[in-house]
Each structure stands twice: as C-alpha cells, then as structure tokens.
Design a protein around this motif. Structure first.
Motif, PDB file in Angstrom:
ATOM      1  N   ARG A 193       0.865  -1.180   0.000  1.00 36.05           N
ATOM      2  CA  ARG A 193       0.000   0.000   0.000  1.00 36.05           C
ATOM      3  C   ARG A 193       0.906   1.236   0.000  1.00 36.05           C
ATOM      4  O   ARG A 193       1.959   1.246   0.632  1.00 36.05           O
ATOM      5  CB  ARG A 193      -0.978  -0.021   1.179  1.00 36.05           C
ATOM      6  N   GLY A 194       0.477   2.243  -0.729  1.00 39.57           N
ATOM      7  CA  GLY A 194       1.345   3.417  -0.874  1.00 39.57           C
ATOM      8  C   GLY A 194       1.967   3.456  -2.266  1.00 39.57           C
ATOM      9  O   GLY A 194       2.702   4.378  -2.587  1.00 39.57           O
ATOM     10  N   THR A 195       1.670   2.412  -3.078  1.00 32.91           N
ATOM     11  CA  THR A 195       2.177   2.438  -4.458  1.00 32.91           C
ATOM     12  C   THR A 195       1.005   2.619  -5.429  1.00 32.91           C
ATOM     13  O   THR A 195      -0.130   2.244  -5.135  1.00 32.91           O
ATOM     14  CB  THR A 195       2.898   1.126  -4.831  1.00 32.91           C
ATOM     15  N   GLN A 196       1.313   3.176  -6.601  1.00 32.86           N
ATOM     16  CA  GLN A 196       0.298   3.381  -7.639  1.00 32.86           C
ATOM     17  C   GLN A 196      -0.226   2.031  -8.136  1.00 32.86           C
ATOM     18  O   GLN A 196      -1.413   1.854  -8.394  1.00 32.86           O
ATOM     19  CB  GLN A 196       0.912   4.182  -8.792  1.00 32.86           C
ATOM     20  N   GLU A 197       0.687   1.071  -8.232  1.00 29.57           N
ATOM     21  CA  GLU A 197       0.334  -0.260  -8.719  1.00 29.57           C
ATOM     22  C   GLU A 197      -0.799  -0.877  -7.887  1.00 29.57           C
ATOM     23  O   GLU A 197      -1.728  -1.481  -8.418  1.00 29.57           O
ATOM     24  CB  GLU A 197       1.589  -1.129  -8.637  1.00 29.57           C
ATOM     25  N   THR A 198      -0.700  -0.688  -6.590  1.00 26.03           N
ATOM     26  CA  THR A 198      -1.705  -1.253  -5.690  1.00 26.03           C
ATOM     27  C   THR A 198      -3.051  -0.557  -5.884  1.00 26.03           C
ATOM     28  O   THR A 198      -4.102  -1.207  -5.914  1.00 26.03           O
ATOM     29  CB  THR A 198      -1.219  -1.124  -4.226  1.00 26.03           C
ATOM     30  N   VAL A 199      -2.995   0.768  -6.024  1.00 29.15           N
ATOM     31  CA  VAL A 199      -4.222   1.521  -6.278  1.00 29.15           C
ATOM     32  C   VAL A 199      -4.875   1.019  -7.567  1.00 29.15           C
ATOM     33  O   VAL A 199      -6.074   0.716  -7.605  1.00 29.15           O
ATOM     34  CB  VAL A 199      -3.919   3.035  -6.378  1.00 29.15           C
ATOM     35  N   ASP A 200      -4.061   0.880  -8.615  1.00 24.95           N
ATOM     36  CA  ASP A 200      -4.595   0.425  -9.908  1.00 24.95           C
ATOM     37  C   ASP A 200      -5.208  -0.967  -9.784  1.00 24.95           C
ATOM     38  O   ASP A 200      -6.272  -1.247 -10.321  1.00 24.95           O
ATOM     39  CB  ASP A 200      -3.480   0.403 -10.969  1.00 24.95           C
ATOM     40  N   TYR A 201      -4.512  -1.826  -9.047  1.00 29.48           N
ATOM     41  CA  TYR A 201      -5.010  -3.190  -8.902  1.00 29.48           C
ATOM     42  C   TYR A 201      -6.395  -3.209  -8.248  1.00 29.48           C
ATOM     43  O   TYR A 201      -7.320  -3.856  -8.731  1.00 29.48           O
ATOM     44  CB  TYR A 201      -4.028  -4.055  -8.097  1.00 29.48           C
ATOM     45  N   TYR A 202      -6.519  -2.489  -7.132  1.00 28.57           N
ATOM     46  CA  TYR A 202      -7.800  -2.542  -6.422  1.00 28.57           C
ATOM     47  C   TYR A 202      -8.912  -1.802  -7.174  1.00 28.57           C
ATOM     48  O   TYR A 202     -10.081  -2.126  -7.024  1.00 28.57           O
ATOM     49  CB  TYR A 202      -7.646  -2.049  -4.974  1.00 28.57           C
ATOM     50  N   LYS A 203      -8.503  -0.830  -8.024  1.00 27.18           N
ATOM     51  CA  LYS A 203      -9.507  -0.202  -8.882  1.00 27.18           C
ATOM     52  C   LYS A 203     -10.092  -1.260  -9.804  1.00 27.18           C
ATOM     53  O   LYS A 203     -11.306  -1.386  -9.974  1.00 27.18           O
ATOM     54  CB  LYS A 203      -8.846   0.905  -9.736  1.00 27.18           C
ATOM     55  N   GLY A 204      -9.184  -2.046 -10.403  1.00 20.30           N
ATOM     56  CA  GLY A 204      -9.613  -3.095 -11.312  1.00 20.30           C
ATOM     57  C   GLY A 204     -10.483  -4.118 -10.607  1.00 20.30           C
ATOM     58  O   GLY A 204     -11.539  -4.537 -11.104  1.00 20.30           O
ATOM     59  N   LEU A 205     -10.051  -4.516  -9.419  1.00 16.21           N
ATOM     60  CA  LEU A 205     -10.792  -5.536  -8.660  1.00 16.21           C
ATOM     61  C   LEU A 205     -12.172  -5.006  -8.271  1.00 16.21           C
ATOM     62  O   LEU A 205     -13.179  -5.719  -8.332  1.00 16.21           O
ATOM     63  CB  LEU A 205      -9.989  -5.934  -7.416  1.00 16.21           C
ATOM     64  N   SER A 206     -12.191  -3.732  -7.889  1.00 19.21           N
ATOM     65  CA  SER A 206     -13.450  -3.118  -7.491  1.00 19.21           C
ATOM     66  C   SER A 206     -14.419  -3.052  -8.669  1.00 19.21           C
ATOM     67  O   SER A 206     -15.613  -3.349  -8.532  1.00 19.21           O
ATOM     68  CB  SER A 206     -13.158  -1.724  -6.934  1.00 19.21           C
ATOM     69  N   THR A 207     -13.890  -2.686  -9.833  1.00 19.90           N
ATOM     70  CA  THR A 207     -14.722  -2.654 -11.042  1.00 19.90           C
ATOM     71  C   THR A 207     -15.264  -4.052 -11.341  1.00 19.90           C
ATOM     72  O   THR A 207     -16.437  -4.228 -11.692  1.00 19.90           O
ATOM     73  CB  THR A 207     -13.891  -2.145 -12.244  1.00 19.90           C
ATOM     74  N   GLU A 208     -14.387  -5.037 -11.166  1.00 18.60           N
ATOM     75  CA  GLU A 208     -14.820  -6.413 -11.430  1.00 18.60           C
ATOM     76  C   GLU A 208     -15.964  -6.802 -10.486  1.00 18.60           C
ATOM     77  O   GLU A 208     -16.916  -7.475 -10.879  1.00 18.60           O
ATOM     78  CB  GLU A 208     -13.635  -7.373 -11.291  1.00 18.60           C
TER      79      GLU A 208
END
Lengths: 374, 408
Positions: free
Chosen positions: B231-246
């Motif tokens: 947590r604290g990285t852009q990659e993690t934010v992007d990942y959970y955005k994707g998961l949330s959309t899913e």
C-alpha cells in the motif's frame, strides 16, 4: 530465624487466608495485581495492600468457558480464583500490559467480575528510549490518579516517598538474603527464598519490611555447618514459580538453588528506587534499569548477557529453565539463552510446567540425572 | 481456493492472474534487491510500510511468507525444524516456520531475501517483538520497534503522544540506515496513495454486502496481499480499482461466489491457510458463503482515523487502533457493525493456537454476539499454518452440526 521462616512458609502456602486475616487486623484495603511491572509502590503509597495473584491451587473449571486450553496456567488460574469468588477481599485489580494473554485476561476480567475498580496500566514494551520513559511516567501518573479515585484517597508526594523507602528497605534486605544464600548454601530450607518472595508480594509491605530485615539480621549471625556435602550450585530461570516443592526435590537430588532469574524472584528484588528524584520518575527509572522480563525490550541480547553474568558471578554449575507452558515470551528466549549458556560452558536443563507438577518420581529422576551430569 | 476454479468458470475472479503477476514481480524484485542497489526491510503486517515505500526500500513480510508456507502445506516440516532448534510447539507457527526457513533457505520461494534492517510494530501481538529479536540476532541487523500501546476502551493522550514521538524516531532511524534524508513531498504522495488503496480495498470488501455475495472471505484472504505489502504504491491503487470494477460487474451480472447462497457467515481470525479450499467447499456444500471476516478488514478498518493532510501522525494513531489491538468491548462493536452490514446469519471463529491476542476472548465474544444479536457461533479449534492442529473429521462434524442448527 526458624519462627520468621515458618511464618513466611505459612503465608506462601495460603496467601488468600493470610490476606483475609491481615485485612481484618489492619483495616486496610487490598488491590490485586499481576506481574512485576505493576507499580505496587503506588498501591502501598495509597495505604492499601498490594496483593499479587499467582494462579490457583484448585482445579480450573470456571475459567474454561472463557479461555482456551492453550492459555497459560497463571492466566487461567488467576481468572478461576476471581470467578470462584476466592478473591472477594480485593477492592480492585491493577493490570500491567505484560503479554498478549494478560492483555486479554484484563478484558475478560473486567467484563466478568464485579470488583469496585479496574486499572489498566499499559506500560511501554520498549525500555531503552526517552519517549518510552516519558510514556511510562505518564502511565504511572495515571495509575496514581485512578488508584486515588478507586480507593477514595489522596496520594501525596510524601506518601510515595515513604512507600519508596519501605520498598528500598525490602529490596535491599531481599538482595542481602540472596547473597547470604549464595555464599552459604544450605543456610535456609530449600524453598525458603520462594516463601519469602511470595510473602513479600502479598503482605502489608510495612510489616514485611520489618520482618525481612529481622530475618537478615538473624541469618547474618547464623553460622551454617555445610561442611558435610555441598550440592551442585543451581540457578533457576523463568517466569513465576508456583511449585516450591521442586526446591526440596532438587536438594534431595544433590542440587542447591543458589540464585534465580525469576519474576517472582530476583527480578522483583533487583534495583532500588532513587529518593533524590521526583518519586514517580524514580519508580519509572527503576523499571527501565532492572533485570528485564522477556515481554519487554531492553536490547536484543540483554537477557543472555544478564543470565551468563549472574551464572558466572554465583559460580553456577547448572541452570534449570523453569518455563510455564504457553508462556510465549519465555519460550521465544529459550533457544538463544541456552545457546549463550552452552557458549559459556554452563549446562542447562529445560523443565516445562503446566498447572500441575509431573509425578514426583519422574521429577526426581530428571533432577538426579542433571545434577549427576554436572 | 476459488482461483483454482476452471478458467471458463464465470465465478472465477479475473483479477487473480494480475495479482499473481504483481506478487511474482514483487518477490523477484525483493530477491534481487542487492544486485539493484536497493535496501530490504522486514516489517510486520500491521507496521507502517508507507515510510519504507517513500524511502525506496523494498518491504518484505515474514507473515505473508508464513501464509505462503501454510498455503503450500510446507508448514509442518518447517515448524518441526524450528522445534528441533528449541522453539516450543506452542509458539506462533508463522514465527516457527519463518525462523526455521531462514536457516535452510527452504519454503515455497527458497527463503526470503536477507534484511538490511527490521521494523517491528506490536499492534498485532507481543509475539512479533520476540520473533524480530530472533531475526535481529540471526542477521545481526538494526531493529526498530514501534510500540503501540494496547487500547483498553480509549486511546489515551499519553499513548498518542508516545506513538507520534516514535513515528519521528522511525523516520530518523530510516534516514540513518538508508543514508539519505526523507522527502516530505514523496511521503505525502505515498500517504495519499495508501489512503486511496485502503478506500478501494474497503470498497471491494463492501461488495460482499450484496446478495448474493460476489466475493467471499476466502477470496479476500488471497486479494489481501497487496494492501498489506505494497500500500502506498500506484500499482496497488490500480489493482484494487480493477478488482473493485470487477466486483461491480459481478453484482450487475448477478454472479455469486457460492452457487445457491442461502446462508451468510462472518469469519473471525486468520485463515486456516492449508485448508481454505476445503473449508470454502465444505461451507458451500451447505449453501453457505463466508461473506466477510474481521481479518482482511484490518487494513482498512481504521481509515476513518487517518487524516491525509497529516498522514504520518494520524497513521500512527490509526494503526494503534486496529481490530486486534483493542479491547473485547470495542471488538464487539466492530463485530456487530459487520454482522449488520453483511447481514450475517452466523459467526465462524477460528480459535487459532498460534494467535493468542486474536483468539483469547473469543468465547466471551461469541456469547455477546448470541445475546446482543441473537446469531450462533461455530468455534473451530485449529492453527493457521501447523496442520498437526487440524482435525478434519472433528471439524467436519462440527460444521455439519452448526449448519443443521442454522437451517433448523
């Protein structure tokens, strides 16, 4: 000397009976506590008797519906005593943070008992920084305030200073007794120091100070004839010891316990409190400096250094680790402490206890094998 | 686990593949840190990782490693090895497995990369203090301890002052071991990303409030890895955005994680890593879905205490107040809210021999839940990594009996 020792022996054998009597005699209130990081100096300063809870001598039944079987006998046994109503002489309880199990016990205790007050003293775990010291002073100041309201008293600076003086008398005397035992093993019956320590944690501290000083005087004057057959010099390391029988068994197996690193032993007696500084700060400073409990952090190697130094100073032939089953902090330290002793060529034996002792015959064999090996 | 469902199965969460990619790259990065001139810090799961990210240090999590050891069923061998080293079988199985692993570079990834320094935060237990002392001696590296006083009812002003002072000490410590100054702007940026990731993670978990639940606790155990480690990285934010959309898509398409979901259960404590699939299928066979849990929400449950404009200090206070560092009467409030939010019919508590702060008190909590909310509790006695403490037949019988009472 015999009469004082037999007094301590009877108190240690049944602390609950003693405190009921003492309460009646002195009219003082009683505050229960766990662990040697509970500031009993402040309870004494409040005019109450600090009463250390050691678990139970009875079967554990009521506590089973609150605590899993993988919780230590001290925590389960302490709760059993409270739930069974055997601590009904207490006004309230003081919980230092200590370890994961005591921290949860505090909640369970508060939610299932009806003592008049309940104090959590969440002491720092680190003991090697200025901010930890500052925080400890804040916690101790808060304990003082909460004791005042729980007991309906005011604790002035003078009372704390006087309490500290009593405790300094006690700890000085206890350390002298430890020295006497180390230089003249056999001067006391095998479990005498255990009985004295337990008494010192449940008696009115003023009375205990007088008694223990009287004992020092008598013991200093007693010559002991141990020219016969001195046993191997044994040191015990661990948390609490609730099985005084092992001292006698060890003696019969050829081992004299001449020193210890126990919470209910030397760690409680270690270090006096300065009378020159602010009294609460002075109490904190003793905690920061005394022999450390494995649930606290002084440094990565402080305990091994302390153990090996003490073993050398007291010419120890062998160390017995007396560990309470399910006590995580001690169990984590065991491998490295053993290694440190191995490196110093000091043999050691691991002896794990639950709430009940193993059969006597089995114990005797283990102790004899160990002392023979030394 | 659900990620092992056939690719054609519409119930399979698609983001799983991306997660595996990220975690693989992350471990490769950690294992090759030395060659790339980067420092490696071992840190506890509840510790403040954000300053490490801001200082460009690679954080490594022995607990995540412990979970992998458990999930790959390598726990018993490693635990036994630790016992040979003198560590009692009663000690935490993460600690045992990990301590043993370091000596033989064993386990699922051939051991963790050696640490340059250690960060231990005791907001999750006192065990980590002892464990990290062992590691500090083994590797002879500096150890920073963040001491977060346990919260009995109220987080005191004194405790607040103490943890804030320690956050400053933590930054100083990092500047010393890294040999460079901390960059406040970078820290702010990492703080913002951390908060955003925590929000997104909570959103993923919240999706399970929908009936039928598009995600179960068993999936959350898997998808948790990033919010813990990175947590604290852009990659993690992007990942959970994707998961949330899913999750939104699954809700829109009415895709349930458990076919015929009839019973909704709440899980308490760490997973039984070597039996997640078995447990998941066992409950599913009763049309029951473990919709949420107290464990995975620990990394977003204190979000309301974080102030993005004063990230470091508010983070210190927030991380001191995580679910496992608060008293039972505070825990019951959280439990009640979760039971309500996810509309749970029952509570499943894993009484975990390895984790005393999580497990002691469960008996009282289960009675409070029965009395105050009127739902039943099943208590499973087991261990998170050490399979020797798992009795399949006994647990199966208990689950069957519990489900019968729920159905009755």
């Amino acid at each position: 000397m015999k009469s004082i020792l037999s007094l301590f022996q009877s108190i240690a054998a049944n602390p609950n009976a003693h405190i009921r009597e003492a309460k009646k005699k002195t009219g003082k209130k009683v505050v229960g506590y766990f662990c040697s990081y509970a500031p009993d100096e402040l309870i004494h300063a409040a005019g109450a008797i600090p009463y250390r809870i050691f678990g139970t001598k009875d079967d554990i039944r009521l506590a089973d519906s609150h605590l899993q079987s993988y919780c230590c006998a001290l925590v389960r046994g302490g709760l059993e005593e409270a739930l069974a109503g055997r601590l009904d002489f207490m006004e309230g309880t003081l919980f230092p943070h200590t370890c994961d199990s005591i921290q949860r016990l505090s909640d369970i205790w508060r939610l299932n008992t009806d003592f008049k007050f309940h104090i959590d003293a969440v002491m720092p775990v680190k003991l090697n920084t200025k901010s930890a010291r500052d925080y400890m002073i804040d916690v101790l100041s808060d304990v003082k305030i909460r004791l005042e309201s729980g007991l309906g008293v005011t604790i002035g600076k003078k009372e704390i200073v006087n309490s500290i003086k009593d405790f300094n008398r006690i700890r000085t005397a206890l350390r002298t007794l430890y020295e006497i035992r180390s230089t003249t093993p056999g001067i006391f019956p095998p479990s005498a120091i255990h009985d004295i320590m337990v008494s010192g944690m449940v008696m009115d501290r003023g009375e205990f100070a007088d008694r223990v000083e009287a004992l020092v005087e008598k013991a200093s004057a007693t010559a002991v004839d141990n020219a016969g057959k001195p046993g191997k010099r044994i040191m015990i390391s661990g948390g609490i010891c609730s099985h005084p029988d092992i001292y006698g068994l060890l003696a019969e197996s050829g081992g004299d316990v001449v020193f210890d690193d126990l919470c209910t032993g030397f760690r409680y007696a270690d270090g006096n409190i300065s009378t020159d500084a602010d009294p609460i700060e002075a109490i904190a400073d003793r905690y920061m400096a005394r022999a450390v409990c494995p649930a606290k952090h002084l440094s990565n190697t402080a305990r091994a250094e302390g153990l090996v130094d003490a073993a050398k100073k007291h010419h120890i032939d062998g160390v017995i680790f007396l560990l309470l089953k399910f006590c995580d902090p001690h169990a984590f330290d065991y491998p490295y402490l053993k290694q440190a002793l191995d490196d110093a060529k000091i043999p050691s034996l691991l002896f794990e206890v639950e709430d009940r002792m193993p059969p006597e015959g089995q114990l005797r064999t283990r102790f004899e094998t160990f002392t023979d090996m030394l | 686990m659900t990620d092992e469902k056939k690719a054609s199965d519409p119930r399979k969460i698609k983001s799983v593949r991306r997660m595996k990619e990220i975690m693989t790259n992350y471990y490769i990065g950690a294992k090759t840190a030395r060659e790339n001139g980067k420092k490696v810090a071992w840190i506890t799961s509840g510790g403040p990782v954000e300053p490490l990210i801001a200082m460009d240090v690679i954080p490594v999590y022995p607990e995540n490693h412990g979970a992998m050891i458990g999930a790959t069923k390598m726990g018993v061998d490693l635990c036994e090895k630790a016992e040979e080293m003198g560590y009692s079988r009663d000690l935490c199985s993460y600690a045992r497995a990990d301590i043993a692993c370091a000596t033989i570079n064993g386990g699922p990834i051939g051991g963790l990369p050696e640490p340059d320094f250690l960060v231990c935060c005791n907001n999750i237990c006192g065990t980590v203090l002892k464990w990290y002392e062992v590691v500090a001696r083994y590797y002879n590296v500096p150890l920073f301890i963040l001491d977060t006083p346990f919260v009995h009812g109220k987080f005191t002003d004194a405790a607040k002052k103490y943890v804030i002072q320690q956050i400053n000490e933590y930054i100083e410590f990092l500047e010393n071991v890294c040999g460079k100054k901390a960059d406040p702007d970078r820290m702010d940026e990492v703080g913002r990303l951390s908060v955003e990731a925590q929000r997104l993670w909570q959103k993923v978990l919240d999706a399970a409030a929908h009936k039928p639940a598009p995600i179960s606790a068993f999936d959350a155990f898997f998808h948790l890895a990033l919010i813990v480690t990175l947590r604290g990285t852009q990659e993690t934010v992007d990942y959970y955005k994707g998961l949330s959309t899913e999750m939104e898509e699954r809700i829109a398409n009415n895709i349930a994680m458990v076919k015929n979901e009839k019973y909704r259960l709440l899980w308490d404590n760490l997973p039984v890593w070597y039996r997640t699939r078995w447990l998941s299928e066992k409950f599913a066979s009763h049309d029951a879905c473990l919709v949420a849990d107290t464990y995975t929400s620990a990394w977003s449950g204190v979000l309301h205490l974080i102030d993005e404009d004063n990230f470091l200090e508010s983070m210190a206070v927030a991380y001191s107040s995580v679910y496992i560092n608060i008293s039972l009467d505070m825990m019951i409030d959280t439990l009640k809210k979760m039971i309500k939010k996810y509309d749970a019919d029952g509570l499943v508590m894993h009484s975990n021999r390895s984790c005393k702060p999580y497990s002691l008190g469960q008996y009282d909590l289960s009675r409070m839940v029965a009395k105050q909310i009127g739902i039943p509790t099943l208590i499973i006695e087991a261990d998170m990594v050490d399979e020797r403490s798992f009795s399949e037949s006994q647990i199966e019988t208990r689950i069957d009996a519990f489900m019968e009472t729920l159905k009755a």
